[in-house]
Scaffold this motif. Sequence first.
Motif, PDB file in Angstrom:
ATOM      1  N   PHE A  33       0.813  -1.289   0.129  1.00  0.00           N
ATOM      2  CA  PHE A  33       0.006  -0.234   0.043  1.00  0.00           C
ATOM      3  C   PHE A  33       0.875   1.263   0.164  1.00  0.00           C
ATOM      4  O   PHE A  33       1.583   1.407   0.891  1.00  0.00           O
ATOM      5  CB  PHE A  33      -0.838   0.057   1.281  1.00  0.00           C
ATOM      6  N   PHE A  79      -6.275  16.361   2.068  1.00  0.00           N
ATOM      7  CA  PHE A  79      -6.365  15.582   1.096  1.00  0.00           C
ATOM      8  C   PHE A  79      -7.333  14.614   1.115  1.00  0.00           C
ATOM      9  O   PHE A  79      -8.168  14.636   1.906  1.00  0.00           O
ATOM     10  CB  PHE A  79      -5.044  14.616   1.382  1.00  0.00           C
ATOM     11  N   TYR A 147      -5.027   3.120  -5.895  1.00  0.00           N
ATOM     12  CA  TYR A 147      -5.563   4.203  -4.677  1.00  0.00           C
ATOM     13  C   TYR A 147      -4.965   5.467  -5.250  1.00  0.00           C
ATOM     14  O   TYR A 147      -4.160   5.617  -5.931  1.00  0.00           O
ATOM     15  CB  TYR A 147      -4.889   3.890  -3.766  1.00  0.00           C
ATOM     16  N   LYS A 207     -10.273  16.510   6.288  1.00  0.00           N
ATOM     17  CA  LYS A 207      -9.357  15.482   6.145  1.00  0.00           C
ATOM     18  C   LYS A 207      -8.138  16.235   5.797  1.00  0.00           C
ATOM     19  O   LYS A 207      -7.527  16.613   4.655  1.00  0.00           O
ATOM     20  CB  LYS A 207      -9.585  14.507   4.894  1.00  0.00           C
ATOM     21  N   THR A 314     -11.648   3.922   3.290  1.00  0.00           N
ATOM     22  CA  THR A 314     -11.535   3.578   1.943  1.00  0.00           C
ATOM     23  C   THR A 314     -10.135   2.676   1.779  1.00  0.00           C
ATOM     24  O   THR A 314     -10.309   1.742   1.214  1.00  0.00           O
ATOM     25  CB  THR A 314     -11.083   4.996   1.242  1.00  0.00           C
ATOM     26  N   ALA A 315      -9.175   2.947   2.407  1.00  0.00           N
ATOM     27  CA  ALA A 315      -7.903   1.954   2.242  1.00  0.00           C
ATOM     28  C   ALA A 315      -8.250   0.743   2.518  1.00  0.00           C
ATOM     29  O   ALA A 315      -7.593  -0.367   1.892  1.00  0.00           O
ATOM     30  CB  ALA A 315      -6.661   2.628   2.958  1.00  0.00           C
TER      31      ALA A 315
HETATM   32  C1  COI Z   1      -8.599   5.523   4.416  1.00  0.00           C
HETATM   33  O1  COI Z   1      -8.880   4.479   4.969  1.00  0.00           O
HETATM   34  O2  COI Z   1      -8.703   5.911   3.500  1.00  0.00           O
HETATM   35  C2  COI Z   1      -7.755   6.195   5.215  1.00  0.00           C
HETATM   36  O3  COI Z   1      -8.146   7.507   5.577  1.00  0.00           O
HETATM   37  C3  COI Z   1      -6.610   6.077   5.458  1.00  0.00           C
HETATM   38  C4  COI Z   1      -5.420   6.567   4.736  1.00  0.00           C
HETATM   39  C5  COI Z   1      -4.839   7.985   5.241  1.00  0.00           C
HETATM   40  C6  COI Z   1      -4.483   5.680   4.332  1.00  0.00           C
END
Ligand code: COI
Length: 370
Positions: A33, A79, A147, A207, A314-315
């Motif tokens: 990742f 972000f 991503y 964020k 999301t991640a």
């Molecule tokens: C996500 O799950 O998308 C997050 O916000 C974690 C990300 C900062 C890696």
Amino acid sequence: MSAEMGPLSFAVSRNERPRTEAERAEVLADPGFGKVFSDHMVLATWSKDRGWHDAQVRPYGPLSLMPSAAVLHYAQEVFEGLKAYRHADGSIWSFRPEANAQRLQRSCRRLALPELSVEDFVASLRELVAIDHQWVPPADSGEMSLYLRPFMFASEAFLGVRPADVVTYCVIASPAGAYFGAGLKPVTLWVSQDYARAGEGGTGAAKCGGNYASSLAGQLEGIGHGCDQAVFLDSATHTYVEELGGMNLFFVTDDHKLVTPELTGTILEGVTRSSILELAKELGLEPEERRIEIDEWKDAARSKGLREVFACGTAAVITPVGELRWDGGSADHRGDGPAIGEVTMTIRERLLDIQYGRAEDTHGWLTRLA
Ligand code: COI
């Protein structure tokens, strides 16, 4: 600072030395990742006098910033994170990108940054995915995706404390496998009693990088106690459960409720979080947003009155939570039950099926990128 009249048009300069097919295949075989990036990126500049301009797609590479760039000193930065998924017919889609665009606008307002229109935001993703489409993993690659990381920061070279007059917007892309590495396994959480992630009136709902920076000391403390992640409580009373450093939390109760901390202004409104709340009813669960006391969680876990706990974002999509540890105790709600609960798995599969086009998108959540 309102959004400029769009739409932006993007000048494209291709990377003359893109990775070879073999190099790309090697990355896509095990991307991890956020470690490797595609061949291009999007950049756009905003200035007080010209608004958004100079939008471009160009080779991925270092940015040139003055050491006095305001972001490096005062963290005026926001972000987003979202993914591009390849469907079986080869088409490429993203999940609710308009929701990310709107959240970016809210984050920009809180950080006194200029807004980007929803249209320009989605166009910036399309531009990058169009040129780097080969970086979107194949449809049959399990849970892999590309991503996308849009971000905006104060690039003006100026040390005075005020909203920057020059701002940079950028989108980079990174092929992604499972966020927490191979295999879905429950995480152990540490209750951060001394560190808070956000306070009332602060930036918790935005964020912005600062929120993630402020979660790191708590996370380190948790790791020191053998945990994977930290849970943060409200900063005023240290009583109510808020979220992990980068994920929202859900609780499945014995009476089929799906409970998550309500949005108090200090919690990030996750796109995955709101999607799960919408899916709950279809899965026979009653969604409930309310304040949750940490003692309620500890007691329910001790008495096994809590069916499942999971974190979402999301991640990592949905990550099951196993044990909860705190200063002086621990509890595991699972008893003799399965390591990963049934509801957790069902919601996870449902979300992934929609994202990868394996289930009908009855909510209109998917937007085609390429
Ligand atoms: C996500 O799950 O998308 C997050 O916000 C974690 C990300 C900062 C890696």
